[in-house]
Design an enzyme around this catalytic site. Structure first.
Site, PDB file in Angstrom:
ATOM      1  N   ILE A 125       0.838  -1.210   0.000  1.00 28.77           N
ATOM      2  CA  ILE A 125       0.000   0.000   0.000  1.00 28.77           C
ATOM      3  C   ILE A 125       0.869   1.255   0.000  1.00 28.77           C
ATOM      4  O   ILE A 125       0.502   2.276  -0.567  1.00 28.77           O
ATOM      5  CB  ILE A 125      -0.965  -0.012   1.187  1.00 28.77           C
ATOM      6  CG1 ILE A 125      -2.013   1.085   1.019  1.00 28.77           C
ATOM      7  CG2 ILE A 125      -0.237   0.108   2.505  1.00 28.77           C
ATOM      8  CD1 ILE A 125      -3.227   0.903   1.861  1.00 28.77           C
ATOM      9  N   LYS A 126       2.037   1.150   0.602  1.00 35.75           N
ATOM     10  CA  LYS A 126       2.964   2.291   0.662  1.00 35.75           C
ATOM     11  C   LYS A 126       3.292   2.821  -0.742  1.00 35.75           C
ATOM     12  O   LYS A 126       3.398   4.011  -0.948  1.00 35.75           O
ATOM     13  CB  LYS A 126       4.248   1.829   1.359  1.00 35.75           C
ATOM     14  CG  LYS A 126       5.372   2.825   1.396  1.00 35.75           C
ATOM     15  CD  LYS A 126       5.245   3.753   2.557  1.00 35.75           C
ATOM     16  CE  LYS A 126       6.415   4.733   2.579  1.00 35.75           C
ATOM     17  NZ  LYS A 126       6.164   5.832   3.503  1.00 35.75           N
ATOM     18  N   GLY A 127       3.434   1.896  -1.693  1.00 37.71           N
ATOM     19  CA  GLY A 127       3.562   2.311  -3.084  1.00 37.71           C
ATOM     20  C   GLY A 127       4.899   2.891  -3.460  1.00 37.71           C
ATOM     21  O   GLY A 127       5.921   2.616  -2.833  1.00 37.71           O
TER      22      GLY A 127
END
Lengths: 246, 520
Positions: A125-127
């Protein structure tokens, strides 16, 4: 033929602005150096409208000027992405509408490669580069197997989770390990799945040549700088277009 | 500038957070992890790594675990075996790595003796934490502190510690009060701490003891030159959270990023592992006088900053509870929040002020960490510069403690020298022009800002109530995707295999000393 030039406040005036730093102490010489650079960049006449010392060794400049270059839009060449770039919201909406179930993505670093930086940048999710990874997409179910996953374990996970797509990241390139591993992976999937039913196979890593898909037996290769949204958009494009994987 | 909030409502929110947090603390007390045991060995002075880079603490913990399991802790078996190795921990670790040692759990007088020796060894590490804290206090009183609040926080991240050092020193000279060295991408998922000075990293520099030491020494030099103590920040997060806390404490780092749930939500680290590791890491930070920075800003990079505002408040309350339980004091709580509301939303600045004031009103004595816009920085650097100006203004008006300087080139490039200079000019202008504006204005008691703050606090209380009502409380809430939209069940995630439930015989000298059960 369509010729244009930059627009300041009058058609054809050719006005542009640039800012830059030179590694030089703030002085009249520094201003002159900035002007010289602007001239060499094709800005003539140019005005150094702002120069400011940054510490003892650097000066920051803002320069306005007229460029003498013309741009011919007919001669502009661009490589078009062959799929539309979607926002997470758009991607979710298309998946919801066409697949009517979450799109399942299984990802891993295969072989002895322990560098999960690539797969994590795309999946976590941090991407990466200010974009959220695929885990952020409500309609994408992500199974990130992490590092040093064997090809049989990857195939098994893809079958178990009914993967729509398999993402494989390869950072280590010693003795062409990334190419060998990727070929081994695509061969194993071709063996394990009936033709036309296997998941999309995607390889990613900084040293891949994006044009080698056929040679490696994968559907797509993503190189350095690829962002999660590009991968997500590609997945949506391919899985919802009903084209069977080759 | 403060909000007029009902103290009873705030007390109720705090109480609910404590009720949500208590079962987690109980769970943390019942478990240990490989990282907790390794941190204990590090405090006892075991450092270094084999030629392949595997640290000796990993070898030793793995060897003990293979023989008798993790559940008794490593202190008793290690210090029992150590008698045969002239009390040379490094030699024992080497022999254990070579499979030459067989560990057993001592009993009776043998156990008492091993406990006593381990306590002495770990006590020396705790004494190093104390010495670092005293050295910091002395330096601040001798050479001076940051001239005003908020403290200006700047980041360096070249990947090469020897490049980071001159950049950090330059940033300090330009006005930074705090330097943060960003870690290499993915370090949080390494189940060991790399060793030595490092020159290659992915978008950041590895956190190692030697890198810590080098950077702190360089900033000490710059602090003396500038006549103000420049603080150093790193990250106690990921799978090695307590080990990094121990190294940071011993090497006199001043602030550590240390969130109670970040690793779970954003790195998919097992929740039990995280809460157990976090508790020891915070006990170490408390002892070492380190200020923690929590990571609530991250929720707003994944969830909408208006809709999810109450999850920030909820997480701040939980972070405060866990921090206080671990012994941290208010001045050590850099609770995080961020300026991430979409600028196209009407009244977005008033909403930002409401959220920032709410945090300051609930936590008046904590040095809140105010994070700049990232999500709505589009590459339009001119608009971004304006947005950063408003971010600075909100920070000034609401009395934030730590201001991470926003860059107009966010999401474009790693900051150029001119980006940093312009960003600092922006901060200085706002602070000089409006730094004390908060003295003149108070939000109308029933105005938009006050009402919005009450609304968010109310939603936070509702959420805490729901968390408590879940069968497994906070663990279920985390599994359901309450925070940052991530679903993280308690029986999944990275690092779970490194968790063990403690046996009756479990002993850990570090926990005992830090919890004040015995004097070192």
């Amino acid at each position: 033929m369509s010729i244009i030039r930059p627009y300041g406040d009058t058609t054809g005036d050719g006005m542009v602005q640039v800012s830059f730093t030179l590694p030089i102490k703030h002085s009249k010489v520094a201003d002159g150096a900035a002007l010289q650079l602007a001239n060499k960049m094709g800005m003539e006449p140019a005005m150094v409208v702002h120069s400011k010392p940054m510490g003892d060794d650097f000066t920051f400049f803002v320069v306005y000027g007229q460029v003498n270059h013309l741009v011919d839009t007919d001669k502009v060449q661009v490589v078009e992405r062959d799929f539309p770039l979607l926002t997470p919201k758009e991607a979710n909406a298309v998946i919801k509408e066409t697949l009517r179930r979450p799109l399942v993505v299984v990802g891993a670093c295969i072989g002895t490669d322990a560098h999960t930086v690539g797969i994590d940048a795309i999946l976590n999710i941090k991407g990466f580069a200010g974009e959220k990874g695929l885990e952020y997409y409500k309609e994408i179910e992500v199974v990130n197997l992490g590092a040093q996953v064997s090809v049989p374990a990857l195939v098994e996970a893809a079958v178990t989770h009914r993967a729509d797509a398999v993402l494989v990241s390869q950072v280590v390139t010693q003795r062409d390990a990334h190419l060998l591993n990727t070929r081994e992976m695509s061969a194993a999937f071709r063996e394990a799945y009936p033709a036309g039913e296997r998941p999309l196979l995607i390889a990613g890593g900084p040293r891949f040549d994006e044009s080698m898909t056929a040679e490696l037996g994968v559907d797509r290769i993503f190189g350095r700088g690829t962002t999660p949204a590009e991968v997500a958009s590609y997945l949506v494009h391919r899985t919802t277009a009903k084209e069977p994987a080759a | 500038m403060r909000l007029d909030l009902d103290p009873a409502t705030i007390a109720r929110a705090r109480n609910l957070a404590a009720r949500a947090g208590e079962p987690i603390v109980e769970m943390a007390k019942r478990h240990t992890t490989v990282a907790v045991e390794r941190a204990t060995l590090r405090l006892a002075g075991l450092g270094g790594a084999d030629p392949d880079g595997t640290p000796w603490v990993n070898h030793l913990v793995d060897a003990v675990r293979a023989d008798i399991g993790l559940e008794h802790g490593v202190a008793l078996p290690v210090w029992h075996a150590l008698a045969g190795y002239d009390n040379d921990l490094a030699r024992l670790a080497e022999e254990a790595a070579a499979g030459q040692v067989s560990f057993r759990l001592p009993e009776g007088a043998d156990a008492d003796l091993a406990a006593k020796r381990s306590r002495e060894a770990v006590g020396a590490g705790i004494a190093r934490l104390d010495a670092s804290r005293i050295a910091r206090d002395r330096m601040i009183s001798e050479i001076g502190d940051a001239p005003r609040k908020p403290w200006i926080y700047l980041i360096v991240a070249t990947g090469d510690i020897y490049e980071d050092i001159p950049q950090a020193q330059a940033a300090a000279r330009e006005g930074a009060d705090i330097i943060a060295v960003i870690r290499s991408t993915g370090q949080s998922l390494l189940d060991y701490v790399p060793e030595g000075a490092t020159r290659e990293g992915f978008a950041g520099t590895y956190a190692t003891q030697e890198n810590f030491r080098l950077m702190r020494a360089a900033l000490d030099e710059t602090s003396r030159e500038l006549g103000r103590y420049v603080r150093l920040t790193n990250y106690a997060s990921g799978l090695c959270m307590p080990e990094i806390a121990a190294l940071a404490g011993m090497e006199r780092l001043d602030m550590m990023l240390n969130d109670s749930m970040y690793g779970i939500l954003f790195r998919d680290i097992n929740p039990v592992r995280t809460f157990v590791d976090q508790r020891l890491s915070r006990q170490i930070h408390a002892r070492a006088g380190i200020i923690i920075n929590t990571g609530e800003d991250n929720y707003l990079t994944t969830a909408d900053a208006v809709e999810a505002a109450h999850t920030v408040t909820t997480s701040q309350l939980l972070n405060e509870y866990f921090a206080k339980e671990a012994g941290l004091e208010d001045w050590q709580l850099g609770l995080g929040h961020a300026f991430e509301i979409n600028p196209d939303v009407p009244d977005s600045f008033r909403l930002e002020l409401a959220h920032a004031l709410l945090a300051k009103t609930i936590f008046p004595d904590a040095p809140l960490k105010w994070m700049p816009p990232t999500r709505h920085m589009t590459g339009d650097i001119f608009k971004g510069y304006l947005l950063d100006g408003f971010f600075n203004l909100a920070g000034a008006m609401t009395d934030q403690g730590i201001l991470l300087v926003g860059m107009m080139t966010e999401a474009v490039v790693t900051p150029w020298i001119s980006d940093r200079d312009l960003a600092l000019q922006n901060v200085r202008y706002v602070m000089d022009a409006a730094g004390r504006l908060g003295e003149d204005f108070h939000p109308a008691p029933d105005g938009f800002i006050a009402n919005r703050a009450r609304e968010v606090l109310g939603e936070s209380i509702d959420l805490l109530g729901k968390i408590i009502d879940e069968p497994n409380g906070l663990l279920d809430a985390i599994a359901d995707g309450t925070f940052g939209l991530m679903k993280r069940p308690a029986d999944a995630g990275k690092g779970l295999e490194g968790v063990a439930e403690k046996s009756e015989a479990y002993y850990n000298p570090a926990s005992s000393i830090l919890e004040g059960e015995e004097e070192e």
